[in-house]
Design a protein around this motif. Structure first.
Motif, short mmCIF file in Angstrom:
data_model
loop_
_atom_site.label_atom_id
_atom_site.label_comp_id
_atom_site.label_asym_id
_atom_site.label_seq_id
_atom_site.Cartn_x
_atom_site.Cartn_y
_atom_site.Cartn_z
N UNK A 251 -3.24 -20.16 15.66
CA UNK A 251 -2.65 -20.22 17.00
C UNK A 251 -2.25 -18.83 17.47
N UNK A 252 -1.68 -18.04 16.56
CA UNK A 252 -1.29 -16.67 16.91
C UNK A 252 -2.52 -15.84 17.23
N UNK A 253 -3.56 -15.96 16.39
CA UNK A 253 -4.79 -15.19 16.61
C UNK A 253 -5.44 -15.58 17.95
N UNK A 254 -5.50 -16.88 18.23
CA UNK A 254 -6.10 -17.33 19.48
C UNK A 254 -5.29 -16.85 20.68
N UNK A 255 -3.96 -16.87 20.54
CA UNK A 255 -3.10 -16.40 21.64
C UNK A 255 -3.35 -14.93 21.93
N UNK A 256 -3.49 -14.12 20.89
CA UNK A 256 -3.77 -12.70 21.07
C UNK A 256 -5.11 -12.51 21.78
N UNK A 257 -6.11 -13.29 21.37
CA UNK A 257 -7.42 -13.19 22.00
C UNK A 257 -7.37 -13.58 23.48
N UNK A 258 -6.56 -14.59 23.80
CA UNK A 258 -6.42 -15.00 25.20
C UNK A 258 -5.75 -13.91 26.03
N UNK A 259 -4.75 -13.26 25.45
CA UNK A 259 -4.09 -12.16 26.16
C UNK A 259 -5.07 -11.01 26.40
N UNK A 260 -5.85 -10.67 25.38
CA UNK A 260 -6.86 -9.62 25.52
C UNK A 260 -7.90 -10.01 26.57
N UNK A 261 -8.23 -11.29 26.61
CA UNK A 261 -9.21 -11.76 27.59
C UNK A 261 -8.68 -11.58 29.01
N UNK A 262 -7.45 -12.00 29.24
CA UNK A 262 -6.87 -11.85 30.58
C UNK A 262 -6.75 -10.38 30.96
N UNK A 263 -6.33 -9.55 30.01
CA UNK A 263 -6.18 -8.13 30.30
C UNK A 263 -7.51 -7.47 30.63
N UNK B 131 -2.37 -26.15 36.86
CA UNK B 131 -3.00 -26.70 35.65
C UNK B 131 -2.43 -26.05 34.40
N UNK B 132 -2.09 -24.76 34.48
CA UNK B 132 -1.49 -24.09 33.34
C UNK B 132 -0.13 -24.66 32.99
N UNK B 133 0.70 -24.88 34.00
CA UNK B 133 2.03 -25.44 33.72
C UNK B 133 1.93 -26.87 33.19
N UNK B 134 0.95 -27.63 33.68
CA UNK B 134 0.74 -28.98 33.14
C UNK B 134 0.37 -28.92 31.67
N UNK B 135 -0.51 -27.98 31.31
CA UNK B 135 -0.90 -27.82 29.91
C UNK B 135 0.28 -27.38 29.05
N UNK B 136 1.12 -26.50 29.58
CA UNK B 136 2.30 -26.05 28.83
C UNK B 136 3.26 -27.21 28.59
N UNK B 137 3.43 -28.05 29.59
CA UNK B 137 4.32 -29.21 29.43
C UNK B 137 3.81 -30.13 28.33
N UNK B 138 2.51 -30.35 28.28
CA UNK B 138 1.93 -31.18 27.24
C UNK B 138 2.08 -30.51 25.88
N UNK C 39 -0.98 -22.46 28.15
CA UNK C 39 -0.55 -22.98 29.45
C UNK C 39 0.32 -22.00 30.20
N UNK C 40 1.23 -21.34 29.48
CA UNK C 40 2.11 -20.36 30.12
C UNK C 40 1.31 -19.16 30.64
N UNK C 41 0.30 -18.73 29.87
CA UNK C 41 -0.54 -17.62 30.31
C UNK C 41 -1.28 -17.98 31.59
N UNK D 214 -1.40 -14.20 40.67
CA UNK D 214 -2.57 -14.00 41.53
C UNK D 214 -2.35 -14.64 42.90
N UNK D 215 -1.77 -15.84 42.92
CA UNK D 215 -1.50 -16.51 44.19
C UNK D 215 -0.55 -15.67 45.04
N UNK D 216 0.47 -15.09 44.40
CA UNK D 216 1.43 -14.26 45.12
C UNK D 216 0.75 -13.02 45.71
N UNK D 217 -0.10 -12.38 44.89
CA UNK D 217 -0.83 -11.19 45.36
C UNK D 217 -1.72 -11.55 46.54
N UNK D 218 -2.41 -12.68 46.44
CA UNK D 218 -3.29 -13.09 47.53
C UNK D 218 -2.51 -13.47 48.78
#
Length: 480
Positions: free
Chosen positions: A11-23, A244-251, A264-266, A274-278
């Protein structure tokens, strides 16, 4: 079967990969590698979760994973770039509906555990989740119920909202804003009833409260997005991504799954940012976006004088041959016509003739954030000549020729001149300040959003009618 330690490490490894992906997605040159980070991270997450402690029913799970993977692969291979926005909206709806189903199931399992404990049937076999519930103290069960309520509400709003967004993006639902009589009061009333149902549920009411709560949340999602016009769909897609992210985090909290919480938090936070920037780019109020309160006409639109004047390929080519500086403004029409490769060749020929050529990209060009950037990267347009609105807007008065390819709202001067326009106040690309503007467009219609554009009637604008790819191809042989 893997131990909990392996699952936590994964889970930690996957989380790091997701952060790198977003960045990495913030930079076009790093985007491909960033996507692979996300793919590998999701693969690690699925494998280690599926084979973690307390997981069973592999005879059902494995075929479902295989079937889902095959369907996903086929859809990804077949979907065109023009259909990517509606595909994203559809995927958001899956996340929302999954959250509702998981939350319903979580409450049924909770009730099953409580019934078994009341009968002192501690010997009864529980599922992995039910066994987890059986260890919770009363206050922890209350938090579990809160998580269930939140997941159902956000998930249901995300599901129907995403379905309507898909319909509007795909042209299956009218892109104009529509509200039932009562407008926002209906949404507010449904939300208040949802709150009352949540209170009843937390005080011991039956499963029926969650069913009605979900039905009302389904209505809110449907009505919210129906009330938003097509011109604002890029912001809506980004907003639903956050939901959808917040729904996933709640689950994730409900299932005590750390990876779902982090992922979900990411997604939720990045989508909200992004919505705010747009919203800032479109001069919209962020709260109004969340409440579905924009996109409608404020009053009678200003009258447009003049007529649209057409021009042929020879006339456009003549102006391009005599120009020193050219700006190209791509829009969804370029995506529909799959004209990006023809545009790339046009750029190559113009630059080889010593002309300065640049692209002007509005933050909401296309029907998905970054839509135009992806198309141009696919056509191998150099990154350094693709500029954002704020970088190039001041240069239009010094531009000889601007070519608008399939854009409408993002080059509409009514945003500045007409306070009654649905896009009033939205920052736009000020292409009309160029010496001459050529608008490549299929016909004289108002386009997807249904908003008339005074640019098409200005004295220095010429309408280059026809399919975008065919029109650009016709120019190539006429250039010096």
């Amino acid at each position: 079967m893997l131990g909990q330690g392996f699952v936590s490490a994964a889970a930690i490894a996957a989380s790091v990969l997701f952060v790198l992906s977003l960045g990495g997605l913030s930079n076009q040159e790093k985007a491909k590698r960033a996507v692979w980070y996300g793919i590998v991270g999701m693969g690690v997450a699925v494998v280690f979760t599926a084979f973690g402690p307390g997981i069973g029913n592999y005879w059902l799970m494995i075929p479902m994973i295989v079937i889902g993977s095959v369907i996903g692969w086929k859809v990804a291979k077949q979907v065109a770039m023009t259909e990517m926005p509606q595909l994203v909206a559809a995927l958001h709806s899956f996340v929302g509906l999954a959250a509702v189903f998981v939350a319903w199931n979580a409450d049924l399992e909770r009730r099953r555990v409580l019934a078994a404990q009341a009968l002192d049937a501690t010997h009864q076999e529980f599922s992995a989740f039910a066994a987890l519930v059986a260890t919770k103290a009363p206050d922890e069960l209350t938090f579990l119920q809160l998580e269930v309520v939140f997941a159902i509400f956000i998930g249901a709003v995300t599901f129907t909202g995403s379905v309507i967004a898909f319909g509007k993006l795909a042209g299956k639902v009218d892109g104009k804003p529509h509200k039932l009589p009562g407008g926002h009061m209906l949404n507010a009333g449904a939300a208040v009833v949802c709150l009352l149902l949540a209170i009843l549920y937390l005080n011991g009411a039956g499963f029926w409260t969650l069913l009605i709560l979900a039905a009302l949340a389904f209505f809110i999602g449907w009505h919210l997005i129906m009330g938003i016009g097509g011109a604002d769909m890029p912001v809506v897609v980004s907003m639903l991504n956050s939901y959808s992210g917040w729904a996933a985090a709640a689950i994730g909290f409900t299932l005590s799954n750390d990876l779902l919480i982090v992922t979900g938090a990411l997604v939720g936070s990045s989508g909200a940012i992004l919505s705010y920037i747009m919203c800032k780019a479109m001069n919209r109020n962020f709260v109004s976006v969340i409440l579905g309160g924009f996109g409608g006409t404020q009053g009678p639109a200003a009258e447009i004088e003049g007529e649209q004047v057409a021009i042929d390929a020879a006339g456009v080519a003549s102006s391009l041959n005599n120009a020193d500086s050219v700006v190209i403004v791509p829009g969804y029409g370029m995506a529909v016509a799959q004209a990006q490769n023809a545009v790339s060749e046009l750029v190559r020929k113009l630059r080889s003739a010593g002309k300065e050529v640049r692209f002007a990209i509005h933050p909401v060009a296309g029907r998905l954030p970054g839509h135009m950037n992806v198309l141009l990267a696919e056509a191998r347009v150099p990154y350094d000549i693709v500029l954002e609105m704020d970088e190039i807007n001041d240069d239009f008065p010094k531009t000889d020729v601007t070519i608008v390819i399939g854009s409408n709202d993002i080059v509409n001067p009514a945003a500045q001149d007409d306070p009654n326009s649905p896009i009033a106040g939205m920052p736009v690309l000020e292409v009309w300040k160029s010496t001459v503007v050529f608008v490549c467009k299929r016909g004289q219609g108002t386009g997807y959003s249904g908003i008339e554009n005074p640019l098409f009637y200005k004295d220095n604008t010429r309408m280059f009618y026809g399919d975008a790819r065919e029109s650009i191809d016709s120019l190539l042989s006429l250039l010096d």
